[in-house]
Scaffold this motif. Structure first.
Motif, PDB file in Angstrom:
ATOM      1  N   SER A 175      37.664  -3.804 117.466  1.00 14.69           N
ATOM      2  CA  SER A 175      36.422  -4.041 118.210  1.00 14.69           C
ATOM      3  C   SER A 175      35.204  -3.713 117.351  1.00 14.69           C
ATOM      4  CB  SER A 175      36.392  -3.223 119.502  1.00 14.69           C
ATOM      5  OG  SER A 175      36.397  -1.828 119.236  1.00 14.69           O
ATOM      6  N   ILE A 176      35.278  -2.633 116.575  1.00 14.87           N
ATOM      7  CA  ILE A 176      34.164  -2.287 115.684  1.00 14.87           C
ATOM      8  C   ILE A 176      33.987  -3.364 114.621  1.00 14.87           C
ATOM      9  CG2 ILE A 176      33.277  -0.629 114.004  1.00 14.87           C
ATOM     10  CD1 ILE A 176      34.832   1.548 115.500  1.00 14.87           C
ATOM     11  N   LEU A 177      35.091  -3.765 113.997  1.00 11.20           N
ATOM     12  CA  LEU A 177      35.026  -4.706 112.886  1.00 11.20           C
ATOM     13  C   LEU A 177      34.524  -6.086 113.294  1.00 11.20           C
ATOM     14  CD1 LEU A 177      38.351  -3.720 111.103  1.00 11.20           C
ATOM     15  CD2 LEU A 177      36.039  -3.292 110.264  1.00 11.20           C
ATOM     16  N   ASN A 178      34.671  -6.437 114.564  1.00 15.14           N
ATOM     17  CA  ASN A 178      34.239  -7.753 115.019  1.00 15.14           C
ATOM     18  C   ASN A 178      32.965  -7.707 115.855  1.00 15.14           C
ATOM     19  OD1 ASN A 178      36.374  -9.930 114.265  1.00 15.14           O
ATOM     20  ND2 ASN A 178      37.543  -8.110 114.838  1.00 15.14           N
ATOM     21  N   ALA A 179      32.294  -6.559 115.859  1.00 16.17           N
ATOM     22  CA  ALA A 179      31.027  -6.425 116.582  1.00 16.17           C
ATOM     23  C   ALA A 179      29.944  -7.242 115.884  1.00 16.17           C
ATOM     24  CB  ALA A 179      30.617  -4.964 116.652  1.00 16.17           C
ATOM     25  N   ARG A 211      24.755  -1.754 116.193  1.00 17.85           N
ATOM     26  CA  ARG A 211      24.623  -1.192 117.540  1.00 17.85           C
ATOM     27  C   ARG A 211      25.863  -1.492 118.377  1.00 17.85           C
ATOM     28  NH1 ARG A 211      20.423  -3.349 118.621  1.00 17.85           N
ATOM     29  NH2 ARG A 211      18.849  -1.700 118.747  1.00 17.85           N
ATOM     30  N   ASN A 212      26.295  -2.762 118.353  1.00 15.02           N
ATOM     31  CA  ASN A 212      27.479  -3.159 119.110  1.00 15.02           C
ATOM     32  C   ASN A 212      28.721  -2.418 118.621  1.00 15.02           C
ATOM     33  OD1 ASN A 212      26.293  -6.580 119.108  1.00 15.02           O
ATOM     34  ND2 ASN A 212      25.947  -4.990 120.647  1.00 15.02           N
ATOM     35  N   GLY A 213      28.794  -2.196 117.313  1.00 15.51           N
ATOM     36  CA  GLY A 213      29.932  -1.472 116.749  1.00 15.51           C
ATOM     37  C   GLY A 213      29.973  -0.024 117.211  1.00 15.51           C
ATOM     38  N   MET A 214      28.810   0.620 117.252  1.00 17.06           N
ATOM     39  CA  MET A 214      28.747   2.003 117.707  1.00 17.06           C
ATOM     40  C   MET A 214      29.035   2.098 119.203  1.00 17.06           C
ATOM     41  SD  MET A 214      25.502   3.367 115.410  1.00 17.06           S
ATOM     42  CE  MET A 214      25.833   5.135 115.525  1.00 17.06           C
ATOM     43  N   GLU A 215      28.576   1.112 119.953  1.00 17.74           N
ATOM     44  CA  GLU A 215      28.877   1.071 121.385  1.00 17.74           C
ATOM     45  C   GLU A 215      30.375   0.902 121.615  1.00 17.74           C
ATOM     46  OE1 GLU A 215      24.726  -0.927 123.100  1.00 17.74           O
ATOM     47  OE2 GLU A 215      26.414  -2.193 122.500  1.00 17.74           O
ATOM     48  N   ALA A 216      30.995   0.025 120.815  1.00 19.98           N
ATOM     49  CA  ALA A 216      32.436  -0.197 120.947  1.00 19.98           C
ATOM     50  C   ALA A 216      33.216   1.067 120.588  1.00 19.98           C
ATOM     51  CB  ALA A 216      32.869  -1.358 120.054  1.00 19.98           C
ATOM     52  N   ALA A 217      32.768   1.768 119.546  1.00 12.40           N
ATOM     53  CA  ALA A 217      33.434   3.015 119.167  1.00 12.40           C
ATOM     54  C   ALA A 217      33.375   4.026 120.303  1.00 12.40           C
ATOM     55  CB  ALA A 217      32.781   3.589 117.910  1.00 12.40           C
ATOM     56  N   ALA A 218      32.212   4.129 120.943  1.00 13.76           N
ATOM     57  CA  ALA A 218      32.069   5.058 122.068  1.00 13.76           C
ATOM     58  C   ALA A 218      32.958   4.654 123.234  1.00 13.76           C
ATOM     59  CB  ALA A 218      30.613   5.113 122.516  1.00 13.76           C
ATOM     60  N   ARG A 219      33.111   3.354 123.430  1.00 14.53           N
ATOM     61  CA  ARG A 219      33.882   2.856 124.565  1.00 14.53           C
ATOM     62  C   ARG A 219      35.383   3.064 124.377  1.00 14.53           C
ATOM     63  NH1 ARG A 219      30.717  -1.127 125.135  1.00 14.53           N
ATOM     64  NH2 ARG A 219      31.779  -2.630 123.819  1.00 14.53           N
ATOM     65  N   TYR A 220      35.882   2.884 123.142  1.00 13.39           N
ATOM     66  CA  TYR A 220      37.331   2.847 122.947  1.00 13.39           C
ATOM     67  C   TYR A 220      37.917   4.024 122.180  1.00 13.39           C
ATOM     68  CZ  TYR A 220      36.576  -1.878 124.585  1.00 13.39           C
ATOM     69  OH  TYR A 220      36.204  -2.965 125.333  1.00 13.39           O
ATOM     70  N   ARG A 224      34.352   1.802 109.072  1.00  7.03           N
ATOM     71  CA  ARG A 224      34.408   0.585 109.876  1.00  7.03           C
ATOM     72  C   ARG A 224      33.007   0.126 110.275  1.00  7.03           C
ATOM     73  NH1 ARG A 224      38.544   2.629 108.980  1.00  7.03           N
ATOM     74  NH2 ARG A 224      40.649   1.797 109.226  1.00  7.03           N
ATOM     75  N   LEU A 225      32.127   1.059 110.553  1.00  9.12           N
ATOM     76  CA  LEU A 225      30.743   0.698 110.853  1.00  9.12           C
ATOM     77  C   LEU A 225      30.061   0.109 109.620  1.00  9.12           C
ATOM     78  CD1 LEU A 225      29.708   3.785 113.007  1.00  9.12           C
ATOM     79  CD2 LEU A 225      30.082   1.442 113.824  1.00  9.12           C
ATOM     80  N   ARG A 226      30.409   0.603 108.447  1.00 11.62           N
ATOM     81  CA  ARG A 226      29.825   0.064 107.214  1.00 11.62           C
ATOM     82  C   ARG A 226      30.288  -1.373 106.985  1.00 11.62           C
ATOM     83  NH1 ARG A 226      30.577   4.212 103.276  1.00 11.62           N
ATOM     84  NH2 ARG A 226      28.579   4.987 104.040  1.00 11.62           N
ATOM     85  N   ALA A 227      31.495  -1.688 107.411  1.00 11.38           N
ATOM     86  CA  ALA A 227      31.984  -3.063 107.290  1.00 11.38           C
ATOM     87  C   ALA A 227      31.140  -4.011 108.131  1.00 11.38           C
ATOM     88  CB  ALA A 227      33.446  -3.130 107.723  1.00 11.38           C
ATOM     89  N   VAL A 228      30.522  -3.495 109.190  1.00 13.16           N
ATOM     90  CA  VAL A 228      29.636  -4.290 110.036  1.00 13.16           C
ATOM     91  C   VAL A 228      28.232  -4.351 109.441  1.00 13.16           C
ATOM     92  CG1 VAL A 228      28.541  -4.439 112.311  1.00 13.16           C
ATOM     93  CG2 VAL A 228      30.929  -3.715 112.123  1.00 13.16           C
ATOM     94  N   ALA A 229      27.703  -3.194 109.078  1.00 11.90           N
ATOM     95  CA  ALA A 229      26.303  -3.098 108.648  1.00 11.90           C
ATOM     96  C   ALA A 229      26.079  -3.508 107.200  1.00 11.90           C
ATOM     97  CB  ALA A 229      25.807  -1.660 108.853  1.00 11.90           C
ATOM     98  N   GLY A 230      27.134  -3.575 106.404  1.00  4.51           N
ATOM     99  CA  GLY A 230      26.999  -3.942 105.003  1.00  4.51           C
ATOM    100  C   GLY A 230      27.293  -2.776 104.090  1.00  4.51           C
ATOM    101  N   SER A 234      31.081 -11.157 108.957  1.00  2.00           N
ATOM    102  CA  SER A 234      32.518 -11.410 109.091  1.00  2.00           C
ATOM    103  C   SER A 234      33.037 -11.259 110.516  1.00  2.00           C
ATOM    104  CB  SER A 234      33.296 -10.451 108.179  1.00  2.00           C
ATOM    105  OG  SER A 234      32.996  -9.106 108.502  1.00  2.00           O
ATOM    106  N   GLY A 235      32.212 -10.757 111.434  1.00  5.44           N
ATOM    107  CA  GLY A 235      32.671 -10.552 112.800  1.00  5.44           C
ATOM    108  C   GLY A 235      32.958 -11.863 113.518  1.00  5.44           C
ATOM    109  N   ASP A 236      33.939 -11.825 114.406  1.00  9.84           N
ATOM    110  CA  ASP A 236      34.342 -12.996 115.177  1.00  9.84           C
ATOM    111  C   ASP A 236      34.009 -12.725 116.641  1.00  9.84           C
ATOM    112  OD1 ASP A 236      35.787 -14.880 116.715  1.00  9.84           O
ATOM    113  OD2 ASP A 236      37.249 -15.149 115.101  1.00  9.84           O
ATOM    114  N   THR A 237      32.989 -13.413 117.157  1.00 11.70           N
ATOM    115  CA  THR A 237      32.539 -13.149 118.527  1.00 11.70           C
ATOM    116  C   THR A 237      33.625 -13.430 119.557  1.00 11.70           C
ATOM    117  OG1 THR A 237      30.271 -13.692 117.898  1.00 11.70           O
ATOM    118  CG2 THR A 237      30.784 -13.706 120.248  1.00 11.70           C
TER     119      THR A 237
END
Length: 228
Positions: free
Chosen positions: A88-92, A96-105, A152-158, A209-212
């Motif tokens: 979920s983090i990697l595809n956010a 922000r969405n990645g951090m929200e997903a981390a908190a959720r799961y 994993r968050l860095r994979a989202v943010a760069g 790289s995220g897949d919605t």
């Protein structure tokens, strides 16, 4: 009412045996001293008490003569090893969405734990706090879990993204170069909570790289797992 002992899902050890072998350590020799039945590693639905997980990490660090083994294990962990949480983090779509997903799961991997993502005008903070019902140091496990999340968050943010601040509930570890490489330069040890801070501009960083569609499917699965 008695507090619950925190438990950790065994998925955090996926690939751990091979990782230790590369350092000349046999996982099987550490399980009994840590109080873990080898059968526990055959079922990915198994939850282990924080006491046992922390003990195994600490014993592995001693056997490998690596005082920062948890940190180095996080760098080796396969992206999807933690299932819904990792994917979920990697595809956010954004940090922000990645951090929200981390908190959720995060609760699918460790529970009970107090986990939250809070946003202010200055940025966002992903924080979590484990129970303290363990007589074993949690330094290796905590460093591992926070580092795995940051990577994993860095994979989202760069690749250039660094947290504004990382807070860790354990003592400082003797691996400043590795800590800075993963967490950046702003690290607080012996903090009351584990936390990853991001500035407001970083929260809108988008992943290429995220897949919605995959993210939405993971969200559906995650919701089902949480309801159970």
């Amino acid at each position: 009412m008695q507090p619950e002992w925190p438990v950790i899902n065994v998925t955090v050890f996926e690939g751990f045996e091979a990782f230790l072998l590369r350092q000349g350590v046999e996982l099987g020799q550490l399980l009994e001293p840590a109080g873990i039945d080898a059968q526990a590693f055959t079922d990915l639905n198994t939850d282990l008490p924080l006491q046992q997980v922390s003990a195994l990490f600490e014993l592995a660090a001693q056997a490998a003569r690596d005082p920062c083994l948890g940190l180095h294990w996080a760098e080796t962990l396969e992206p999807g090893a933690t299932g819904v949480l990792g994917y979920s983090i990697l595809n956010a779509a954004t940090l922000r969405n990645g951090m929200e997903a981390a908190a959720r799961y995060l609760g699918l991997v460790v529970h009970p734990a107090r986990v939250s993502f809070d946003e202010t005008a200055d940025g966002g903070v992903l924080s979590w706090q484990l129970g303290t019902l363990t007589t074993t140091s949690t330094a290796q496990y905590v460093t591992f879990s926070v580092a795995a999340t940051v990577l994993r968050l860095r994979a989202v943010a760069g690749p250039a993204w660094q947290p504004q601040l990382v807070e860790l509930t354990h003592r400082e570890l003797p691996c400043s170069d590795s800590l800075r490489r993963i967490f950046g330069t702003q690290i607080q040890f012996n903090a009351p909570i584990n936390a990853i801070h991001a500035d407001s501009e970083s929260l809108d960083l988008k992943t290429a790289s995220g897949d919605t569609r995959l993210f939405n499917l993971i969200e559906q699965l995650g919701g089902l797992l949480l309801s159970r």
